[in-house]
Design a protein around this motif. Structure first.
Motif, short mmCIF file in Angstrom:
data_model
loop_
_atom_site.label_atom_id
_atom_site.label_comp_id
_atom_site.label_asym_id
_atom_site.label_seq_id
_atom_site.Cartn_x
_atom_site.Cartn_y
_atom_site.Cartn_z
N SER A 1 43.53 40.44 41.65
CA SER A 1 43.00 41.05 40.44
C SER A 1 43.72 40.54 39.21
O SER A 1 44.90 40.20 39.27
CB SER A 1 43.19 42.57 40.54
N ARG A 2 43.00 40.53 38.10
CA ARG A 2 43.58 40.21 36.80
C ARG A 2 43.74 41.46 35.95
O ARG A 2 43.90 41.38 34.75
CB ARG A 2 42.67 39.24 36.04
N ARG A 3 43.69 42.63 36.56
CA ARG A 3 43.66 43.88 35.78
C ARG A 3 44.87 44.05 34.86
O ARG A 3 44.78 44.75 33.88
CB ARG A 3 43.46 45.09 36.67
N ASP B 1 41.25 48.65 45.34
CA ASP B 1 41.52 50.08 45.15
C ASP B 1 41.23 50.86 46.43
O ASP B 1 42.02 51.72 46.84
CB ASP B 1 40.69 50.65 44.00
N SER C 1 33.26 45.31 43.93
CA SER C 1 33.91 44.17 43.27
C SER C 1 35.27 43.97 43.95
O SER C 1 35.72 44.83 44.73
CB SER C 1 34.12 44.46 41.79
N ASP C 2 35.96 42.87 43.65
CA ASP C 2 37.29 42.67 44.21
C ASP C 2 38.23 43.81 43.80
O ASP C 2 38.99 44.31 44.63
CB ASP C 2 37.88 41.32 43.78
N ASP C 3 38.18 44.22 42.53
CA ASP C 3 39.05 45.32 42.08
C ASP C 3 38.75 46.61 42.84
O ASP C 3 39.66 47.33 43.25
CB ASP C 3 38.89 45.57 40.57
#
Length: 116
Positions: free
Chosen positions: A42-44, A83, A77-79
């Protein structure tokens, strides 16, 4: 999915250079692991990172890829997949990644498929 689930499985987050060092693989191979969904990240929080819990003994958890594909087929999604994998899942009694690391692939995939 709404809201951020409670993350119950503590993990550090690894950058691409961290992954190269930890796995002993060149950057191109690490990128292939990501492209092949053997790892997701993730790029969060700015820089791209992968949860350390997704690796076991310097290698991707072998059952992660199939589980990620099931979750993506369910529209995650990947995020969202990260989670879900990291949060306590009541029907499993622990975080799905913890169950995968313990060899409980069938149980985790059954719950993941029910999310579709």
């Amino acid at each position: 999915m709404t809201g951020a689930p409670h993350s119950s499985f503590p993990t550090e987050w690894l950058s691409l250079p961290d992954l190269v060092e930890l796995t002993g693989e060149p950057l191109g191979r690490v990128r292939r692991l990501l492209d092949d969904k053997q790892l997701i990240g993730s790029r969060r929080d700015g820089a791209f990172r992968v949860p350390a819990a997704f690796l076991l003994d310097g290698r991707p958890v072998t059952t992660l890829r199939g589980t990620v594909i099931v979750l993506q087929d369910a529209g995650f999604s990947d995020d969202e997949a990260i989670d879900w994998l990291m949060a306590t899942e009541e029907s499993i009694g622990m975080a799905p990644i913890e169950a995968l690391r313990a060899g409980r692939k069938s149980e985790v995939r059954r719950v993941a498929q029910a999310l579709a």
